[in-house]
Motif scaffolding. Structure first.
Motif, PDB file in Angstrom:
ATOM      1  N   TYR A 219       0.829  -1.197   0.000  1.00  0.00           N
ATOM      2  CA  TYR A 219       0.000   0.000   0.000  1.00  0.00           C
ATOM      3  C   TYR A 219       0.861   1.242   0.000  1.00  0.00           C
ATOM      4  O   TYR A 219       1.972   1.235   0.525  1.00  0.00           O
ATOM      5  CB  TYR A 219      -0.928   0.024   1.227  1.00  0.00           C
ATOM      6  CG  TYR A 219      -1.952  -1.061   1.206  1.00  0.00           C
ATOM      7  CD1 TYR A 219      -3.090  -0.932   0.423  1.00  0.00           C
ATOM      8  CD2 TYR A 219      -1.776  -2.223   1.942  1.00  0.00           C
ATOM      9  CE1 TYR A 219      -4.037  -1.924   0.374  1.00  0.00           C
ATOM     10  CE2 TYR A 219      -2.721  -3.229   1.903  1.00  0.00           C
ATOM     11  CZ  TYR A 219      -3.851  -3.078   1.117  1.00  0.00           C
ATOM     12  OH  TYR A 219      -4.782  -4.077   1.069  1.00  0.00           O
TER      13      TYR A 219
ATOM     14  N   ILE B   6     -11.597  17.140 -12.005  1.00  0.00           N
ATOM     15  CA  ILE B   6     -12.131  16.711 -10.720  1.00  0.00           C
ATOM     16  C   ILE B   6     -13.630  16.443 -10.846  1.00  0.00           C
ATOM     17  O   ILE B   6     -14.118  15.361 -10.566  1.00  0.00           O
ATOM     18  CB  ILE B   6     -11.890  17.776  -9.630  1.00  0.00           C
ATOM     19  CG1 ILE B   6     -10.406  18.081  -9.504  1.00  0.00           C
ATOM     20  CG2 ILE B   6     -12.462  17.314  -8.318  1.00  0.00           C
ATOM     21  CD1 ILE B   6      -9.574  16.916  -9.056  1.00  0.00           C
ATOM     22  N   CYS B   7     -14.349  17.447 -11.285  1.00  0.00           N
ATOM     23  CA  CYS B   7     -15.793  17.324 -11.450  1.00  0.00           C
ATOM     24  C   CYS B   7     -16.134  17.028 -12.906  1.00  0.00           C
ATOM     25  O   CYS B   7     -15.512  17.583 -13.808  1.00  0.00           O
ATOM     26  CB  CYS B   7     -16.471  18.645 -11.078  1.00  0.00           C
ATOM     27  SG  CYS B   7     -17.114  18.698  -9.425  1.00  0.00           S
ATOM     28  N   LYS B   8     -17.115  16.188 -13.102  1.00  0.00           N
ATOM     29  CA  LYS B   8     -17.600  15.978 -14.459  1.00  0.00           C
ATOM     30  C   LYS B   8     -18.082  17.303 -15.019  1.00  0.00           C
ATOM     31  O   LYS B   8     -18.702  18.091 -14.334  1.00  0.00           O
ATOM     32  CB  LYS B   8     -18.757  14.968 -14.462  1.00  0.00           C
ATOM     33  CG  LYS B   8     -18.296  13.533 -14.360  1.00  0.00           C
ATOM     34  CD  LYS B   8     -19.472  12.579 -14.373  1.00  0.00           C
ATOM     35  CE  LYS B   8     -20.280  12.721 -13.080  1.00  0.00           C
ATOM     36  NZ  LYS B   8     -21.277  11.665 -12.935  1.00  0.00           N
TER      37      LYS B   8
ATOM     38  N   THR C 154      -5.696   1.326   5.900  1.00  0.00           N
ATOM     39  CA  THR C 154      -5.253   0.127   5.181  1.00  0.00           C
ATOM     40  C   THR C 154      -4.710  -0.938   6.142  1.00  0.00           C
ATOM     41  O   THR C 154      -4.705  -2.118   5.811  1.00  0.00           O
ATOM     42  CB  THR C 154      -4.172   0.468   4.144  1.00  0.00           C
ATOM     43  OG1 THR C 154      -3.158   1.256   4.752  1.00  0.00           O
ATOM     44  CG2 THR C 154      -4.770   1.217   2.975  1.00  0.00           C
TER      45      THR C 154
ATOM     46  N   THR D 129       0.524   3.785   1.750  1.00  0.00           N
ATOM     47  CA  THR D 129       0.811   4.244   3.111  1.00  0.00           C
ATOM     48  C   THR D 129       2.035   3.542   3.696  1.00  0.00           C
ATOM     49  O   THR D 129       2.680   4.077   4.589  1.00  0.00           O
ATOM     50  CB  THR D 129      -0.391   4.024   4.050  1.00  0.00           C
ATOM     51  OG1 THR D 129      -0.841   2.679   3.927  1.00  0.00           O
ATOM     52  CG2 THR D 129      -1.509   4.980   3.722  1.00  0.00           C
TER      53      THR D 129
ATOM     54  N   ILE E 141     -20.647  15.222  -3.886  1.00  0.00           N
ATOM     55  CA  ILE E 141     -19.370  14.915  -4.531  1.00  0.00           C
ATOM     56  C   ILE E 141     -18.850  16.144  -5.259  1.00  0.00           C
ATOM     57  O   ILE E 141     -17.760  16.626  -5.009  1.00  0.00           O
ATOM     58  CB  ILE E 141     -19.517  13.740  -5.522  1.00  0.00           C
ATOM     59  CG1 ILE E 141     -20.059  12.526  -4.802  1.00  0.00           C
ATOM     60  CG2 ILE E 141     -18.185  13.446  -6.175  1.00  0.00           C
ATOM     61  CD1 ILE E 141     -19.161  11.962  -3.747  1.00  0.00           C
ATOM     62  N   CYS E 142     -19.648  16.657  -6.158  1.00  0.00           N
ATOM     63  CA  CYS E 142     -19.269  17.847  -6.908  1.00  0.00           C
ATOM     64  C   CYS E 142     -19.869  19.093  -6.272  1.00  0.00           C
ATOM     65  O   CYS E 142     -20.999  19.062  -5.782  1.00  0.00           O
ATOM     66  CB  CYS E 142     -19.801  17.743  -8.342  1.00  0.00           C
ATOM     67  SG  CYS E 142     -18.659  17.030  -9.501  1.00  0.00           S
ATOM     68  N   LYS E 143     -19.101  20.153  -6.299  1.00  0.00           N
ATOM     69  CA  LYS E 143     -19.655  21.428  -5.865  1.00  0.00           C
ATOM     70  C   LYS E 143     -20.848  21.771  -6.766  1.00  0.00           C
ATOM     71  O   LYS E 143     -20.803  21.548  -7.969  1.00  0.00           O
ATOM     72  CB  LYS E 143     -18.606  22.528  -5.970  1.00  0.00           C
ATOM     73  CG  LYS E 143     -17.635  22.525  -4.815  1.00  0.00           C
ATOM     74  CD  LYS E 143     -16.601  23.622  -4.957  1.00  0.00           C
ATOM     75  CE  LYS E 143     -15.686  23.364  -6.131  1.00  0.00           C
ATOM     76  NZ  LYS E 143     -14.523  24.269  -6.166  1.00  0.00           N
TER      77      LYS E 143
ATOM     78  N   LYS F 108     -23.727  20.364  -6.642  1.00  0.00           N
ATOM     79  CA  LYS F 108     -24.720  19.310  -6.433  1.00  0.00           C
ATOM     80  C   LYS F 108     -25.243  19.373  -5.008  1.00  0.00           C
ATOM     81  O   LYS F 108     -24.499  19.630  -4.069  1.00  0.00           O
ATOM     82  CB  LYS F 108     -24.085  17.938  -6.655  1.00  0.00           C
ATOM     83  CG  LYS F 108     -24.204  17.410  -8.064  1.00  0.00           C
ATOM     84  CD  LYS F 108     -23.938  15.912  -8.059  1.00  0.00           C
ATOM     85  CE  LYS F 108     -23.853  15.352  -9.466  1.00  0.00           C
ATOM     86  NZ  LYS F 108     -23.434  13.946  -9.453  1.00  0.00           N
TER      87      LYS F 108
ATOM     88  N   ARG G 176      -7.320  -3.387   7.123  1.00  0.00           N
ATOM     89  CA  ARG G 176      -7.505  -4.457   6.138  1.00  0.00           C
ATOM     90  C   ARG G 176      -6.457  -5.547   6.324  1.00  0.00           C
ATOM     91  O   ARG G 176      -6.760  -6.734   6.273  1.00  0.00           O
ATOM     92  CB  ARG G 176      -7.425  -3.884   4.730  1.00  0.00           C
ATOM     93  CG  ARG G 176      -7.039  -4.888   3.665  1.00  0.00           C
ATOM     94  CD  ARG G 176      -7.142  -4.308   2.295  1.00  0.00           C
ATOM     95  NE  ARG G 176      -8.470  -4.565   1.767  1.00  0.00           N
ATOM     96  CZ  ARG G 176      -8.813  -5.660   1.114  1.00  0.00           C
ATOM     97  NH1 ARG G 176      -7.940  -6.609   0.887  1.00  0.00           N
ATOM     98  NH2 ARG G 176     -10.036  -5.839   0.669  1.00  0.00           N
ATOM     99  N   LEU G 177      -5.222  -5.150   6.545  1.00  0.00           N
ATOM    100  CA  LEU G 177      -4.146  -6.131   6.673  1.00  0.00           C
ATOM    101  C   LEU G 177      -4.413  -7.112   7.815  1.00  0.00           C
ATOM    102  O   LEU G 177      -4.076  -8.286   7.722  1.00  0.00           O
ATOM    103  CB  LEU G 177      -2.804  -5.431   6.891  1.00  0.00           C
ATOM    104  CG  LEU G 177      -2.217  -4.701   5.679  1.00  0.00           C
ATOM    105  CD1 LEU G 177      -0.957  -3.957   6.056  1.00  0.00           C
ATOM    106  CD2 LEU G 177      -1.930  -5.695   4.554  1.00  0.00           C
TER     107      LEU G 177
ATOM    108  N   TYR H  37      -3.257   3.546  10.052  1.00  0.00           N
ATOM    109  CA  TYR H  37      -3.883   3.831   8.764  1.00  0.00           C
ATOM    110  C   TYR H  37      -5.036   2.867   8.532  1.00  0.00           C
ATOM    111  O   TYR H  37      -5.021   1.730   9.009  1.00  0.00           O
ATOM    112  CB  TYR H  37      -2.881   3.688   7.620  1.00  0.00           C
ATOM    113  CG  TYR H  37      -1.825   4.747   7.642  1.00  0.00           C
ATOM    114  CD1 TYR H  37      -2.099   6.023   7.157  1.00  0.00           C
ATOM    115  CD2 TYR H  37      -0.568   4.487   8.160  1.00  0.00           C
ATOM    116  CE1 TYR H  37      -1.139   7.012   7.189  1.00  0.00           C
ATOM    117  CE2 TYR H  37       0.395   5.472   8.200  1.00  0.00           C
ATOM    118  CZ  TYR H  37       0.105   6.730   7.709  1.00  0.00           C
ATOM    119  OH  TYR H  37       1.050   7.718   7.745  1.00  0.00           O
TER     120      TYR H  37
END
Lengths: 163, 163
Positions: free
Chosen positions: A24, A82-84, B26, A26, B82-84, B86, B29-30, B24
């Motif tokens: 990973y 970044i944005c569609k 991750t 990280t 997600i998008c500014k 929206k 998950r490990l 972290y």
DNA sequence: TAGACGTAGA
DNA sequence: TCTACGTCTA
């Protein structure tokens, strides 16, 4: 276990060998190879100037990086959507791109970590490829019509061979 | 080092104790505690039904989760911007939210991992708080005017005390 | 392809 | 506040 390096530095990292693998991004931070979780170019300020410490380059990804024996052609950062609905932009000579340019001018070593797509295509793993010098860079038009930077890095001789 | 658990399962994870800390997401998950890098609710399909395996709940964050002795009030997932430009949306009873509801109905254990903001405010660390049962859930209006789910989880007695 | 409680630094 | 070669599942 691996030694933990918390100090960001240029050049070789104690305890890390060419060919060492990580699961990973990280983990790259935990061992001191690359401190940025999501950025491909990491850098540190020396005096008034930012120098690149390391890049994470990826095969078979959108970035069109090339690995050719001891030469890596690496695409700069920035300009992404970044944005569609937003268009991409020209990359600028700032931050990581500027740090790589500074490293070229001062012949400062850059660590190269190679992001390898896993065979099951679930994510990547990361391999330390050793120390490189930036040989040159240029700007070109990408597929989007916007300009992007390419950096040519050459592996410093005398290191263990690539795996 | 910690044992690596690659099999996603419900309930206790071998080798993991209450109070164990991770740096972290991750790492979760490990060791097999929580397999989703960015989602707060992880789940697994048993027969035809998804059951929650674990949640990552965070103090002092936007989500307004509450930790009160052995009770956690956890905010569901979904509905985020997600998008500014929206607007946010009502949360839906799908995916992780549905899995938590299923876990409630079947009295299935859920691991709780607590995301703690670090003192230096640079990121979080994660502490394993043990096994909980979903006691109830409800829907309410959030600050945005959109509805969101809240889940009340109660810690199963007989585990080591919280640190 | 999108969506999700990621992370650090400018 | 935003960007940045994250990482997985549906």
């Amino acid at each position: 276990g691996k030694r933990v390096n918390t100090y960001k530095k240029i050049g070789q990292v104690p305890g890390i060998q060419v060919g060492d693998e990580f699961q990973y991004k990280t983990e790259l931070r935990l061992v001191g190879l690359h401190f940025k979780t999501m950025c491909g170019i990491d850098y540190v300020k020396m005096g008034d100037v930012n120098f690149a410490t390391s890049i994470v380059a990826s095969e078979g990804y959108d970035y069109d990086d090339k690995f050719d024996a001891d030469v890596v052609t690496y695409t700069g950062e920035g300009g992404n959507v970044i944005c569609k609905g937003k268009k991409s932009e020209d990359q600028k000579m700032v931050k990581g791109n500027l740090a790589l340019a500074n490293s070229m001018r001062h012949k400062s070593e850059v660590r190269v970590i190679r992001g390898q797509e896993r065979l099951d295509k679930k994510g990547k793993r990361y391999v330390y490829d050793g120390l490189y010098l930036v040989d040159k860079y240029w700007s070109e038009k990408g597929d989007s019509g916007k300009s992007l930077y390419r950096f040519k890095l050459c592996r410093i001789p005398g290191q263990p061979p690539l795996t």
